[in-house]
Motif scaffolding. Structure first.
Motif, short mmCIF file in Angstrom:
data_model
loop_
_atom_site.label_atom_id
_atom_site.label_comp_id
_atom_site.label_asym_id
_atom_site.label_seq_id
_atom_site.Cartn_x
_atom_site.Cartn_y
_atom_site.Cartn_z
N ILE A 185 49.91 43.52 35.24
CA ILE A 185 50.09 42.77 36.38
C ILE A 185 48.87 41.69 36.69
N GLY A 186 47.62 41.99 36.24
CA GLY A 186 46.58 41.37 36.35
C GLY A 186 46.81 39.85 35.32
N LEU A 187 47.18 40.13 34.27
CA LEU A 187 47.53 38.71 33.45
C LEU A 187 48.72 38.09 34.05
N ALA A 188 49.62 38.55 34.59
CA ALA A 188 50.99 38.04 35.19
C ALA A 188 50.41 37.39 36.33
N SER A 189 49.52 37.94 36.91
CA SER A 189 48.92 37.33 38.26
C SER A 189 48.02 35.89 37.90
N LEU A 190 47.61 35.79 36.68
CA LEU A 190 46.95 34.79 36.10
C LEU A 190 47.83 33.66 35.33
N PRO A 201 42.75 47.10 47.67
CA PRO A 201 43.31 48.50 47.47
C PRO A 201 44.32 48.34 46.55
N GLY A 202 44.39 49.42 46.00
CA GLY A 202 45.56 49.75 45.01
C GLY A 202 44.97 49.77 43.34
N ASP A 203 45.80 49.86 42.58
CA ASP A 203 45.33 49.79 41.28
C ASP A 203 45.12 48.60 40.55
N ALA A 204 45.99 47.46 40.80
CA ALA A 204 45.87 46.10 40.02
C ALA A 204 45.39 45.10 40.56
N SER A 205 44.90 44.01 39.81
CA SER A 205 44.18 42.88 40.36
C SER A 205 45.28 41.88 40.54
N LEU A 206 45.41 41.18 41.55
CA LEU A 206 46.37 40.04 42.04
C LEU A 206 45.70 38.81 42.19
N PHE A 207 44.69 38.73 41.53
CA PHE A 207 43.98 37.41 41.65
C PHE A 207 44.13 36.42 40.63
N GLY A 208 44.43 35.11 41.22
CA GLY A 208 44.60 33.98 40.19
C GLY A 208 43.40 33.04 39.50
N GLN A 209 43.59 32.24 39.06
CA GLN A 209 42.58 31.40 38.31
C GLN A 209 41.66 30.86 39.47
N GLY A 210 42.24 30.46 40.31
CA GLY A 210 41.45 29.86 41.71
C GLY A 210 40.48 30.88 42.39
N ASP A 211 40.92 31.94 42.23
CA ASP A 211 39.92 33.07 42.79
C ASP A 211 38.74 33.20 41.94
N ILE A 212 38.93 33.36 40.51
CA ILE A 212 37.98 33.35 39.50
C ILE A 212 37.08 32.26 39.57
N ASP A 213 37.71 30.83 39.71
CA ASP A 213 36.83 29.86 39.91
C ASP A 213 36.19 29.86 41.08
N ALA A 214 36.47 30.02 42.23
CA ALA A 214 35.75 30.27 43.35
C ALA A 214 34.48 31.51 43.28
N GLY A 252 36.00 38.02 32.83
CA GLY A 252 36.33 39.46 33.06
C GLY A 252 35.33 39.89 34.16
N LEU A 253 34.05 39.51 34.34
CA LEU A 253 33.27 40.06 35.11
C LEU A 253 33.93 39.59 36.63
N ALA A 254 34.19 38.31 36.73
CA ALA A 254 34.75 37.96 37.97
C ALA A 254 35.81 38.80 38.44
N LEU A 255 37.00 39.19 37.61
CA LEU A 255 38.10 39.89 37.85
C LEU A 255 37.67 41.43 38.19
N ALA A 307 41.27 45.45 35.56
CA ALA A 307 41.07 44.00 35.73
C ALA A 307 40.11 43.04 34.78
N PHE A 308 38.87 44.10 34.39
CA PHE A 308 38.04 43.44 33.59
C PHE A 308 38.65 43.04 32.23
N ALA A 309 39.63 43.98 31.75
CA ALA A 309 40.42 43.67 30.57
C ALA A 309 41.24 42.60 30.61
N ALA A 310 42.14 42.35 31.67
CA ALA A 310 42.77 41.29 32.13
C ALA A 310 42.23 39.85 32.09
N GLY A 311 40.64 39.67 32.73
CA GLY A 311 40.19 38.83 32.65
C GLY A 311 39.55 38.49 31.54
N VAL A 312 39.06 39.21 30.45
CA VAL A 312 38.59 38.93 29.25
C VAL A 312 39.87 38.29 28.34
#
Length: 341
Positions: free
Chosen positions: A46-51, A318-331, A307-310, A284-289
């Motif tokens: 899910i984390g990578l799909a969100s990216l 809340p919940g188990d998975a990261s739903l953030f996109g590249q814009g969130d990482i950049d911010a 990875g650190l950002a995510l 989320a760290f794994a998805a970010g890396v």
């Protein structure tokens, strides 16, 4: 010249329903429970799909409303569920009592005999489920479920290697699951790590694999552990890990590290306070890396920061998975913490 295929990441593991008391109550006094869908492999998918990455889930779900709900959550996040089979049986559950202040979070598993835990290698057509994939991600949770699942995880990794996929393995050691049966986690995990190209794990995971300990602290201990891992497992090319110092349940210090056999990228430590939910932060760290490495395999510093950002952002969700996109990482990396209008 043939072009390199776009990354298509397959994830193999069990989907779970998470039940937790609201408002950080104790489980024993709760009269209602909040529901979320989880599972380490699904969280990374899910984390990578969100990216924006192409991800597919390989699993089994019960042919009932719980299974339908879990499938819908993944599909809604953009994960391909064409290879999530249906079967008769139950959904795996876990109950989370959220931590607060100086009280740690606590997990109670109720997943024995689930549809996925009863599956064997014969239940999967590896040519079909891995066809077109470039990477297979799996974790140490699947082999911890029992002897059948242990053999299944190894079969999945071997099937991926035989078909030319890169294998990504996250140690995700779960002592309670391994202790529930007559297991040999060191032998099983060593076989899986031996098949991996990329590993997520820290000095404790490596100490378990090698039957040794690393006595120094901080940077020296991480460097000694990674050197020992690379020497023992020649197939592993990348190792990624976080260092976490817990001041209280809602206040942690985090740093990230990504290394190859000849290079290391280490981030500064950051403070994460006001934690909403830390479950799934490692996923989320794994998805970010992985997202960072897929953008540029040579940019270890970028992968570590991604990875650190995510993982930091996941603590707010809340919940188990990261739903953030590249814009969130950049911010996050640019220090934009005020309201974005």
């Amino acid at each position: 010249m043939a072009s390199t295929p776009a990354p298509n990441l397959a994830f193999f593991g069990e989907l779970l329903v998470r039940l937790s008391p609201p408002d950080k109550m104790l489980l024993r006094s709760a009269r209602s429970l909040d529901l979320a869908v989880g599972g380490a492999e699904a969280n990374v998918a899910i984390g990578l799909a969100s990216l924006g990455r192409a991800t597919r889930m390989i699993s089994r779900l019960p042919a009932n409303p719980l299974g339908q709900m879990a499938r819908s959550v993944l599909m809604g996040a953009g994960v391909d569920c064409a290879h999530v089979a249906k079967g008769e049986g139950r959904m795996g559950l876990y109950f989370l009592t959220p931590g607060a202040g100086l009280r740690a979070s606590e997990v109670v598993y109720d997943r024995a005999g689930s549809v996925f835990a009863r599956a064997s290698a014969d239940d999967f057509d590896w040519d079909a489920v891995l066809g077109g994939a470039t990477h297979l991600f799996l974790s140490g949770i699947t082999p911890a479920l029992g002897p059948v699942s242990s053999a299944l995880a190894i079969a999945a990794a071997k099937a991926a290697k035989a078909r030319g996929l890169s294998v990504i393995f996250d140690g995700n050691y779960r002592g309670l699951l391994w202790a529930a049966w007559d297991s040999d986690p060191r032998a099983t995990l060593s076989e899986l790590v031996g098949l991996a190209d990329i590993m997520f794990g820290n000095h404790r995971d490596i100490a378990l694999l090698l039957g040794t300990s690393f006595d120094n602290d901080g940077e020296e201990r991480r460097r000694a552990a990674s050197a020992a891992l690379f020497a023992a497992f020649p197939n592993v090319q990348v190792l990624a890990s976080t260092a976490r110092h817990v001041a209280a349940a809602d206040q942690h210090l985090l740093s990230a590290r990504v290394e190859t056999r000849d290079r290391v990228a280490q981030t500064d430590e950051i403070a994460v306070s006001g934690i909403v939910d830390r479950i799934g932060a490692g996923d989320a760290f794994a998805a970010g890396v992985l997202h960072g490495l897929l953008r540029s395999a040579d940019d270890l510093d970028g992968a570590a920061k991604s990875g650190l950002a995510l993982t930091a952002l996941k603590h707010s969700l809340p919940g188990d998975a990261s739903l953030f996109g590249q814009g969130d990482i950049d911010a996050f990396l640019s220090g934009e913490f005020d309201v974005r209008r």
